[in-house]
Design a protein around this motif. Sequence first.
Motif, PDB file in Angstrom:
ATOM      1  N   UNK A  90       0.834  -1.194   0.000  1.00 52.61           N
ATOM      2  CA  UNK A  90       0.000   0.000   0.000  1.00 52.61           C
ATOM      3  C   UNK A  90       0.871   1.248   0.000  1.00 52.61           C
ATOM      4  N   UNK A  91       0.293   2.328  -0.481  1.00 51.10           N
ATOM      5  CA  UNK A  91       1.009   3.597  -0.628  1.00 51.10           C
ATOM      6  C   UNK A  91       0.226   4.699   0.074  1.00 51.10           C
ATOM      7  N   UNK A  92       0.910   5.506   0.863  1.00 49.51           N
ATOM      8  CA  UNK A  92       0.231   6.596   1.560  1.00 49.51           C
ATOM      9  C   UNK A  92       1.190   7.694   1.969  1.00 49.51           C
ATOM     10  N   UNK A  93       0.701   8.636   2.747  1.00 46.21           N
ATOM     11  CA  UNK A  93       1.511   9.758   3.213  1.00 46.21           C
ATOM     12  C   UNK A  93       2.451   9.319   4.329  1.00 46.21           C
ATOM     13  N   UNK A 116       5.384   3.340   2.213  1.00 42.96           N
ATOM     14  CA  UNK A 116       5.000   2.072   1.600  1.00 42.96           C
ATOM     15  C   UNK A 116       4.958   0.980   2.663  1.00 42.96           C
ATOM     16  N   UNK A 117       3.979   0.118   2.593  1.00 45.82           N
ATOM     17  CA  UNK A 117       3.900  -0.969   3.562  1.00 45.82           C
ATOM     18  C   UNK A 117       3.215  -2.188   2.967  1.00 45.82           C
ATOM     19  N   UNK A 118       3.551  -3.353   3.501  1.00 45.60           N
ATOM     20  CA  UNK A 118       2.915  -4.588   3.059  1.00 45.60           C
ATOM     21  C   UNK A 118       1.467  -4.560   3.530  1.00 45.60           C
ATOM     22  N   UNK A 119       0.562  -4.644   2.599  1.00 46.51           N
ATOM     23  CA  UNK A 119      -0.857  -4.478   2.879  1.00 46.51           C
ATOM     24  C   UNK A 119      -1.342  -5.456   3.940  1.00 46.51           C
ATOM     25  N   UNK A 120      -2.012  -4.902   4.943  1.00 48.17           N
ATOM     26  CA  UNK A 120      -2.648  -5.677   6.023  1.00 48.17           C
ATOM     27  C   UNK A 120      -1.668  -6.431   6.918  1.00 48.17           C
ATOM     28  N   UNK A 121      -0.386  -6.099   6.849  1.00 48.14           N
ATOM     29  CA  UNK A 121       0.572  -6.752   7.748  1.00 48.14           C
ATOM     30  C   UNK A 121       0.391  -6.200   9.160  1.00 48.14           C
ATOM     31  N   UNK A 122       0.274  -7.073  10.129  1.00 47.68           N
ATOM     32  CA  UNK A 122      -0.040  -6.654  11.498  1.00 47.68           C
ATOM     33  C   UNK A 122       1.120  -5.988  12.217  1.00 47.68           C
ATOM     34  N   UNK A 150      -3.097   2.177   8.500  1.00 46.76           N
ATOM     35  CA  UNK A 150      -2.866   1.708   7.148  1.00 46.76           C
ATOM     36  C   UNK A 150      -3.823   2.385   6.155  1.00 46.76           C
ATOM     37  N   UNK A 151      -4.055   3.669   6.366  1.00 47.51           N
ATOM     38  CA  UNK A 151      -4.881   4.430   5.443  1.00 47.51           C
ATOM     39  C   UNK A 151      -4.059   4.741   4.197  1.00 47.51           C
ATOM     40  N   UNK A 152      -4.442   4.144   3.083  1.00 46.16           N
ATOM     41  CA  UNK A 152      -3.629   4.241   1.881  1.00 46.16           C
ATOM     42  C   UNK A 152      -4.281   5.088   0.796  1.00 46.16           C
ATOM     43  N   UNK A 153      -3.435   5.605  -0.083  1.00 48.89           N
ATOM     44  CA  UNK A 153      -3.913   6.311  -1.272  1.00 48.89           C
ATOM     45  C   UNK A 153      -4.323   5.286  -2.320  1.00 48.89           C
TER      46      UNK A 153
END
Length: 214
Positions: free
Chosen positions: A169-172, A189-195, A201-204
């Motif tokens: 995922x991509x975000x601010x 940037x982060x691995x989506x839904x990784x705990x 995890x609010x993504x663009x």
Amino acid sequence: MEDSPKEIVPLPQEFYEQPTLDLAKALLGCLLVKESDQGMAAGYIVETEAYIGPSDRAAHSFNNKRTARTEVMFHRSGLAYTYLMHTHCLFNVVSGGEEKPEAVLVRALEPRYGIELMKTRRGIQALNNLTNGPGKLTKSLGITMGDYGSSLTLPPLYIAKGICPESFSVGKRIGIDNSGVAKDYPWRFWITNNKFVSRHQKSEYEIKIKNVNN
């Protein structure tokens, strides 16, 4: 019980030569390793932030600011940039190439090896709280200011091939509200839904991938 680590090979210098935004994505899923007299501790990188000075107001090197702290950012890619913030040591990967002071902050890891050592260093037992923040992960792995400027292609501190995420995922970026327009750049940037991701995890948007490490 964690598995015994197989041979872990540092990624080559060429891996770090890619543009900073690409590197920040490519680091997701890679294994960050620190060896010490106490043992080895390592985790998969699950969250990064790109800092692209000198035009990035959120970067330490904004306006080509060159100080004892930022000096390593002006050197070749693939070096460790560590600095203190509120007594916590934070770990960054130098990028951009010589005289282009850029870096990628590693914000969170998913613990993989040396978990008991990490728990001892942090003084906690909760697995999901060991490395879900930039200050937490350095304490867990034993990364210190003594690692400043070290090459990430050689032990004791290095990055190796890890896992391939299904999506990221991509975000601010976080905690840079005083950086003008730069606070809105989608360079986190982060691995989506990784705990183990550090915060919200609010993504663009989200990107599906086949193999971000290659």
